[in-house]
Design a protein around this motif. Structure first.
Motif, PDB file in Angstrom:
ATOM      1  N   PRO A  73       0.821  -1.213   0.000  1.00 16.31           N
ATOM      2  CA  PRO A  73       0.000   0.000   0.000  1.00 16.31           C
ATOM      3  C   PRO A  73       0.852   1.259   0.000  1.00 16.31           C
ATOM      4  CG  PRO A  73       0.030  -0.988   2.188  1.00 16.31           C
ATOM      5  CD  PRO A  73       0.764  -1.931   1.278  1.00 16.31           C
ATOM      6  N   MET A  74       0.359   2.312  -0.655  1.00 18.37           N
ATOM      7  CA  MET A  74       1.058   3.587  -0.745  1.00 18.37           C
ATOM      8  C   MET A  74       2.506   3.359  -1.176  1.00 18.37           C
ATOM      9  SD  MET A  74      -1.622   3.816   1.300  1.00 18.37           S
ATOM     10  CE  MET A  74      -2.753   4.917   2.148  1.00 18.37           C
TER      11      MET A  74
ATOM     12  N   GLY B 177       0.778  -2.996  -6.065  1.00 23.01           N
ATOM     13  CA  GLY B 177       0.885  -1.763  -5.313  1.00 23.01           C
ATOM     14  C   GLY B 177      -0.316  -0.880  -5.566  1.00 23.01           C
ATOM     15  N   VAL B 178      -0.522   0.069  -4.663  1.00 19.73           N
ATOM     16  CA  VAL B 178      -1.502   1.127  -4.903  1.00 19.73           C
ATOM     17  C   VAL B 178      -0.847   2.438  -4.517  1.00 19.73           C
ATOM     18  CG1 VAL B 178      -2.613   0.916  -2.622  1.00 19.73           C
ATOM     19  CG2 VAL B 178      -3.866   1.954  -4.518  1.00 19.73           C
ATOM     20  N   GLU B 179      -1.049   3.455  -5.359  1.00 18.80           N
ATOM     21  CA  GLU B 179      -0.410   4.749  -5.142  1.00 18.80           C
ATOM     22  C   GLU B 179      -1.325   5.848  -5.670  1.00 18.80           C
ATOM     23  OE1 GLU B 179       1.444   7.998  -4.429  1.00 18.80           O
ATOM     24  OE2 GLU B 179       2.203   6.107  -3.604  1.00 18.80           O
ATOM     25  N   LEU B 180      -1.527   6.871  -4.862  1.00 14.54           N
ATOM     26  CA  LEU B 180      -2.416   7.963  -5.238  1.00 14.54           C
ATOM     27  C   LEU B 180      -1.850   8.811  -6.372  1.00 14.54           C
ATOM     28  CD1 LEU B 180      -5.052   9.470  -4.446  1.00 14.54           C
ATOM     29  CD2 LEU B 180      -3.648  10.854  -2.897  1.00 14.54           C
ATOM     30  N   SER B 181      -0.543   9.045  -6.350  1.00 15.06           N
ATOM     31  CA  SER B 181       0.080   9.996  -7.274  1.00 15.06           C
ATOM     32  C   SER B 181       0.428   9.366  -8.618  1.00 15.06           C
ATOM     33  CB  SER B 181       1.353  10.577  -6.648  1.00 15.06           C
ATOM     34  OG  SER B 181       2.099  11.298  -7.600  1.00 15.06           O
ATOM     35  N   ASP B 182      -0.112   9.938  -9.698  1.00 19.54           N
ATOM     36  CA  ASP B 182       0.272   9.456 -11.022  1.00 19.54           C
ATOM     37  C   ASP B 182       1.721   9.802 -11.328  1.00 19.54           C
ATOM     38  OD1 ASP B 182      -0.354  12.193 -11.180  1.00 19.54           O
ATOM     39  OD2 ASP B 182      -0.843  12.046 -13.297  1.00 19.54           O
TER      40      ASP B 182
END
Length: 212
Positions: A44-45, A64-69
């Protein structure tokens, strides 16, 4: 801690939380999870962490996971990977060989349950009022019998504003009260550490094994 905060950090390249190399604590402690090659690994993040590359050398599926492109695109560009990009609802999925990164909101992520989790920078990025919600979401994504390798920080919160935030032992145990929590390591920084030089009276990294 809203989305715009993290978007601005990446846009302005204020990413002191990013490690340019693989985290030594990951290398040291990953074996305790007894993770197999076909276990699904969740980060995560994830940012643009080199830890993803290390994990992909050992596992067939690293998610994974990430908010920012900006972070996601930088990860693939810096590693000279050309990902397949598809849209998934409000998120975009970037895939290259063993690595899949969902670019979007962690709290709305919808994936099949995973076997193991590596959290170096997610829980400690959450202000106190969001941590329980973060953990509930995380546990909903982990299979029964799954394992989490968790890295936290412990320092006097009133001496330095986060993120990253201090998440001391009592808080870890309370957040994961329904799980088996094992303390693996505490690394107390000496006065030469950059955080100590910023005025902290103490600063430590701690590593935990969480068994779901």
């Amino acid at each position: 801690m809203d989305a715009e905060f993290w978007h601005s950090r990446w846009a302005e390249n204020r990413i002191g939380f990013h490690l340019s190399n693989v985290n030594p604590l990951l290398i040291k402690h990953w074996s305790v999870l007894n993770a197999q090659r076909d276990d699904r690994v969740f980060v995560p993040m994830c940012g643009k962490s080199e830890d993803l590359v290390w994990l992909a050398q050992k596992h067939d599926q690293v998610i994974g996971v990430e908010l920012s492109d900006i972070a996601v695109k930088a990860f693939f560009a810096e590693n000279l990977y050309t990902p397949l990009v598809t849209g998934v609802g409000h998120q975009h999925l970037y895939q290259f060989d063993e690595i899949s990164i969902y670019q979007g909101d962690y709290f709305t992520l919808n994936i099949d349950p995973v076997d193991v989790v590596y959290d170096r920078a997610a829980l400690i990025a959450m202000p106190e009022d969001m941590r329980q919600m973060y953990v509930e979401k995380l546990l909903s994504l982990v299979k029964t019998g799954g394992r989490i390798l968790l890295v936290t920080l412990d320092y006097p919160q009133d001496e330095l504003a986060g993120p990253p935030f201090s998440v001391p032992k009592a808080d870890v145990e309370a957040l994961f009260a329904g799980c088996k929590v094992t303390h693996l390591e505490r690394d107390d920084a000496d006065e030469s550490h950059p955080r100590r030089q910023r005025g902290l009276s103490r600063f430590a990294e701690e590593v935990w094994l969480i068994e779901v």
